[in-house]
Scaffold this motif. Sequence first.
Motif, PDB file in Angstrom:
ATOM      1  N   ASP A  36       0.996  -1.590   0.135  1.00  0.00           N
ATOM      2  CA  ASP A  36      -0.352   0.320  -0.051  1.00  0.00           C
ATOM      3  C   ASP A  36       0.819   1.052   0.102  1.00  0.00           C
ATOM      4  OD1 ASP A  36      -2.416  -1.284  -0.322  1.00  0.00           O
ATOM      5  OD2 ASP A  36      -2.674  -1.257   2.109  1.00  0.00           O
ATOM      6  N   ARG A  37       1.860   1.469   0.830  1.00  0.00           N
ATOM      7  CA  ARG A  37       3.015   2.668   0.759  1.00  0.00           C
ATOM      8  C   ARG A  37       3.244   2.482  -0.578  1.00  0.00           C
ATOM      9  NH1 ARG A  37      -0.479   3.111   4.823  1.00  0.00           N
ATOM     10  NH2 ARG A  37      -0.507   3.015   6.272  1.00  0.00           N
ATOM     11  N   MET A  38       3.837   1.449  -0.869  1.00  0.00           N
ATOM     12  CA  MET A  38       4.507   1.906  -2.145  1.00  0.00           C
ATOM     13  C   MET A  38       3.887   2.372  -3.024  1.00  0.00           C
ATOM     14  SD  MET A  38       7.095  -1.435  -2.943  1.00  0.00           S
ATOM     15  CE  MET A  38       6.619  -2.088  -3.101  1.00  0.00           C
ATOM     16  N   TRP A  39       2.581   1.564  -3.145  1.00  0.00           N
ATOM     17  CA  TRP A  39       1.845   2.386  -4.310  1.00  0.00           C
ATOM     18  C   TRP A  39       0.938   3.489  -3.941  1.00  0.00           C
ATOM     19  CZ3 TRP A  39       0.121   2.190  -8.925  1.00  0.00           C
ATOM     20  CH2 TRP A  39      -1.359   2.273  -9.369  1.00  0.00           C
ATOM     21  N   ASN A  40       1.193   3.971  -2.980  1.00  0.00           N
ATOM     22  CA  ASN A  40       0.481   5.139  -1.802  1.00  0.00           C
ATOM     23  C   ASN A  40       1.514   6.489  -2.860  1.00  0.00           C
ATOM     24  OD1 ASN A  40      -2.180   4.744  -1.646  1.00  0.00           O
ATOM     25  ND2 ASN A  40      -1.399   3.918   0.496  1.00  0.00           N
ATOM     26  N   PHE A  41       2.619   6.284  -2.185  1.00  0.00           N
ATOM     27  CA  PHE A  41       3.776   6.984  -2.791  1.00  0.00           C
ATOM     28  C   PHE A  41       4.089   7.253  -4.552  1.00  0.00           C
ATOM     29  CE2 PHE A  41       8.389   7.724  -3.767  1.00  0.00           C
ATOM     30  CZ  PHE A  41       8.743   8.942  -3.625  1.00  0.00           C
ATOM     31  N   ASN A  97      -5.273  -6.296  -5.056  1.00  0.00           N
ATOM     32  CA  ASN A  97      -3.715  -6.586  -5.464  1.00  0.00           C
ATOM     33  C   ASN A  97      -4.647  -6.134  -6.910  1.00  0.00           C
ATOM     34  OD1 ASN A  97      -1.558  -6.870  -3.441  1.00  0.00           O
ATOM     35  ND2 ASN A  97      -3.831  -7.703  -2.699  1.00  0.00           N
ATOM     36  N   SER A  98      -5.129  -6.594  -7.083  1.00  0.00           N
ATOM     37  CA  SER A  98      -5.875  -7.018  -8.721  1.00  0.00           C
ATOM     38  C   SER A  98      -6.044  -5.690  -9.786  1.00  0.00           C
ATOM     39  CB  SER A  98      -7.322  -7.659  -9.406  1.00  0.00           C
ATOM     40  OG  SER A  98      -6.883  -8.983  -8.534  1.00  0.00           O
ATOM     41  N   ALA A  99      -6.279  -4.601  -8.342  1.00  0.00           N
ATOM     42  CA  ALA A  99      -6.940  -3.989  -9.268  1.00  0.00           C
ATOM     43  C   ALA A  99      -5.513  -2.481  -9.323  1.00  0.00           C
ATOM     44  CB  ALA A  99      -7.085  -2.938  -7.801  1.00  0.00           C
ATOM     45  N   VAL A 100      -4.315  -2.922  -8.249  1.00  0.00           N
ATOM     46  CA  VAL A 100      -2.969  -2.227  -8.121  1.00  0.00           C
ATOM     47  C   VAL A 100      -2.049  -2.931  -9.662  1.00  0.00           C
ATOM     48  CG1 VAL A 100      -0.928  -1.657  -7.596  1.00  0.00           C
ATOM     49  CG2 VAL A 100      -3.137  -1.838  -6.020  1.00  0.00           C
ATOM     50  N   ILE A 101      -2.619  -3.927 -10.003  1.00  0.00           N
ATOM     51  CA  ILE A 101      -1.559  -4.608 -11.115  1.00  0.00           C
ATOM     52  C   ILE A 101      -2.365  -4.175 -12.806  1.00  0.00           C
ATOM     53  CG2 ILE A 101      -1.203  -7.261 -11.583  1.00  0.00           C
ATOM     54  CD1 ILE A 101      -1.174  -7.987  -9.360  1.00  0.00           C
ATOM     55  N   LEU A 102      -3.373  -4.770 -12.366  1.00  0.00           N
ATOM     56  CA  LEU A 102      -4.074  -3.902 -13.542  1.00  0.00           C
ATOM     57  C   LEU A 102      -3.795  -2.368 -13.591  1.00  0.00           C
ATOM     58  CD1 LEU A 102      -5.919  -4.365 -16.074  1.00  0.00           C
ATOM     59  CD2 LEU A 102      -7.920  -3.445 -14.527  1.00  0.00           C
ATOM     60  N   CYS A 103      -3.915  -1.847 -12.858  1.00  0.00           N
ATOM     61  CA  CYS A 103      -3.082   0.195 -12.695  1.00  0.00           C
ATOM     62  C   CYS A 103      -1.831  -0.068 -13.079  1.00  0.00           C
ATOM     63  CB  CYS A 103      -3.836   0.982 -11.492  1.00  0.00           C
ATOM     64  SG  CYS A 103      -3.816   2.234 -11.371  1.00  0.00           S
ATOM     65  N   GLY A 104      -1.368  -0.566 -12.184  1.00  0.00           N
ATOM     66  CA  GLY A 104       0.501  -0.990 -13.233  1.00  0.00           C
ATOM     67  C   GLY A 104       0.532  -1.111 -14.285  1.00  0.00           C
ATOM     68  N   VAL A 189      10.884   2.372  -3.461  1.00  0.00           N
ATOM     69  CA  VAL A 189      10.357   2.350  -4.598  1.00  0.00           C
ATOM     70  C   VAL A 189      10.647   4.102  -5.703  1.00  0.00           C
ATOM     71  CG1 VAL A 189       8.285   3.807  -4.060  1.00  0.00           C
ATOM     72  CG2 VAL A 189       8.073   2.533  -6.121  1.00  0.00           C
ATOM     73  N   GLY A 190      10.937   4.799  -4.645  1.00  0.00           N
ATOM     74  CA  GLY A 190      11.389   5.754  -5.169  1.00  0.00           C
ATOM     75  C   GLY A 190      12.868   5.858  -5.093  1.00  0.00           C
ATOM     76  N   HIS A 191      13.681   4.913  -5.247  1.00  0.00           N
ATOM     77  CA  HIS A 191      15.295   4.453  -6.024  1.00  0.00           C
ATOM     78  C   HIS A 191      14.982   3.918  -7.322  1.00  0.00           C
ATOM     79  CE1 HIS A 191      16.494   5.816  -1.738  1.00  0.00           C
ATOM     80  NE2 HIS A 191      17.936   5.579  -2.246  1.00  0.00           N
ATOM     81  N   ILE A 192      14.558   2.980  -6.759  1.00  0.00           N
ATOM     82  CA  ILE A 192      14.040   2.239  -7.988  1.00  0.00           C
ATOM     83  C   ILE A 192      13.666   2.777  -9.055  1.00  0.00           C
ATOM     84  CG2 ILE A 192      12.455   0.545  -9.242  1.00  0.00           C
ATOM     85  CD1 ILE A 192      12.688  -0.957  -6.835  1.00  0.00           C
ATOM     86  N   GLY A 203       6.300  -1.709 -12.974  1.00  0.00           N
ATOM     87  CA  GLY A 203       6.266  -2.851 -13.286  1.00  0.00           C
ATOM     88  C   GLY A 203       6.811  -3.569 -11.983  1.00  0.00           C
ATOM     89  N   PHE A 204       7.134  -3.307 -11.202  1.00  0.00           N
ATOM     90  CA  PHE A 204       7.830  -3.897  -9.288  1.00  0.00           C
ATOM     91  C   PHE A 204       6.810  -3.759  -9.135  1.00  0.00           C
ATOM     92  CE2 PHE A 204       9.296  -2.530  -5.181  1.00  0.00           C
ATOM     93  CZ  PHE A 204      10.565  -3.913  -5.408  1.00  0.00           C
ATOM     94  N   ILE A 205       6.247  -3.100  -8.620  1.00  0.00           N
ATOM     95  CA  ILE A 205       5.147  -2.740  -7.884  1.00  0.00           C
ATOM     96  C   ILE A 205       3.796  -3.997  -8.968  1.00  0.00           C
ATOM     97  CG2 ILE A 205       3.344  -1.143  -7.090  1.00  0.00           C
ATOM     98  CD1 ILE A 205       4.977   1.308  -7.231  1.00  0.00           C
ATOM     99  N   SER A 206       3.339  -3.875  -9.645  1.00  0.00           N
ATOM    100  CA  SER A 206       2.705  -4.918 -10.398  1.00  0.00           C
ATOM    101  C   SER A 206       3.439  -6.599 -10.113  1.00  0.00           C
ATOM    102  CB  SER A 206       2.433  -5.068 -11.616  1.00  0.00           C
ATOM    103  OG  SER A 206       1.956  -3.527 -12.111  1.00  0.00           O
ATOM    104  N   GLY A 207       4.519  -6.113  -9.889  1.00  0.00           N
ATOM    105  CA  GLY A 207       4.836  -7.809  -9.385  1.00  0.00           C
ATOM    106  C   GLY A 207       5.407  -8.401  -8.132  1.00  0.00           C
ATOM    107  N   TRP A 208       5.004  -6.868  -7.074  1.00  0.00           N
ATOM    108  CA  TRP A 208       5.492  -7.466  -6.111  1.00  0.00           C
ATOM    109  C   TRP A 208       4.165  -7.529  -5.346  1.00  0.00           C
ATOM    110  CZ3 TRP A 208       8.971  -7.200  -1.786  1.00  0.00           C
ATOM    111  CH2 TRP A 208       7.845  -6.242  -0.581  1.00  0.00           C
TER     112      TRP A 208
END
Length: 566
Positions: A36-41, A97-104, A189-192, A203-208
């Motif tokens: 959640d924190r990775m996605w919100n940021f 999680n499916s919504a975050v993956i689709l959005c990513g 995620v900021g460094h990535i 891609g990293f957030i979707s895979g996570w």
Amino acid sequence: MENTGSKKRCCGSVCDFFTSAKFLIYLSHALSTWGDRMWNFAVAVFLVELYGNSLLLTAVYGLVVAGSVLLLGAIIGDWVDKNPRLKVAQTSLVIQNSAVILCGILLMVVFQFKEQLTELYNGWLLTTCYILVISIANIANLASTATSIAIQRDWVVVVAGEDRNKLADMNATVRIIDQLTNILAPMLVGHIMAFCSHFIGCGFISGWNLCSMCLEYCLLWKVYQKTPALAIKSGQKETDQEMKQLNSQKEMENGLSPAEGSHLMKEAAVVKTETEKPAGCCYQMAEPLRTFRDGWVAYYNQSIFFAGMALAFLYMTVLGFDCITTGYAYTQGLNGSILSLLMGASAIAGIFGTVAFTWIRKKCGLIRTGFLSGMVQLSCLMLCVVSVFTPGSPLDLTVSPFKDILSHLFGDSGSLPEGPMPSIPPIDNLSNSSTMVFEESPQVESYLSVSLLFAGVIAARVGLWSFDLTVTQLIQENVIESERGIINGVQNSMNYLLDLVHFIMVILAPNPEAFGLLVIISVSFVAMGHMMYFRFAFKSLGSRLFLCCSPEQKEEANSPSLPTIV
């Protein structure tokens, strides 16, 4: 031999802890919160990048999220109450999680083919992608709200059983996990995104989220298996008992076998349900409105109503580590590295507050802990009020709070300026923090004012998080099980409502000269919130609120005059 036996017992206790339902909930929550924190940021950064370094899309996204939870919080909570616990947790987990993956994936396509999308259909296809991103991200946030209500407000209570100390420890541990992931996840995620690209970041957030979803699904199933009490809700217990009694009476009257009696009662229940079900699509369409109304009425009738309102009023403040406070700090000469250090200090203060909560609660009781936490927070915020009038403060009440808005909208000549419309600050939750990093910062004459401001904000975190945990446990202990979801849903709506009001207040007075006035208004709302809590605490404990708690009174001080149901 004794040493060998003690080692075996020690290893056994360690294994028991790491396989316990309590630890599995911690692990599941850590994975969920990290994602959640990775996605919100990241979603805020992605929207700024997509719209030409403008905050417009981020602001729209924040408004959509706040409005959705405000309107649908009670309905989501009612859905949590009326469905089996495992079904609710797993369904909300998969949807989120499916919504975050689709959005990513959609964001990856937009980043890769943005120029082509801009040229197709005069840019309308790209606009459609923006709308889809915001809509899907909003669905993910609503599902995350359902998960939070189900796990943090219900499952934790059931796993803790009737042990209030265990419940307090679990709440504190969950909050410490929130604090740590609030800093570490955005850093990762900021460094990535900084060293690779936004495409790789998506891609990293979707895979996570894909891996995390599978692991969390299994963890929740294990917790469910280890805690048999999760399988039955209070409403289901009463229904089962009534059906058994009716079956027994029917069998005795007619001399039927148990199987025949059970079969007849099931048929009677079906007929009764069909008879009582109102006809007409209008009635069905109005069902969400009735749920919304019933949820707010039930919230108002709760014995902890004023305690919940007190927590909601704490969201109406500019004294948090969101984009508003960091933006003001930049105007006062603080750079990104200093702001990062201040955020770290704020997180440490928050963790100290969660640890202090468990210790003070054992010494003074739950209700007194909230009262003391409120006094600590208000005392620390007095530093912020003092900072408004110290050297270095830009406070100037002669400057119109609408000056910046009018000059941006109409200019000096009274006509609309050319170029893009101005953007408004994005909405960020009180508990979610984001750092704005600037290459250069303006010079100021004195840093005394901003130093006092952030000293007060950081120190107040100790009382803030301790008070938040107090109200959370009061709701957990004093709301009946069948209403636990809808009451927490309305509480989330109240929090978002006051958070939305504070951003509207900033939009109306965005210039730094008016920030001191916003500080005073914020402290006033915090004071009003704690006055509401004092009313609740005094009604519950009376004059005993000001007395030291003896060991015999600790259990009574937790909730002396409230119907505790766990």
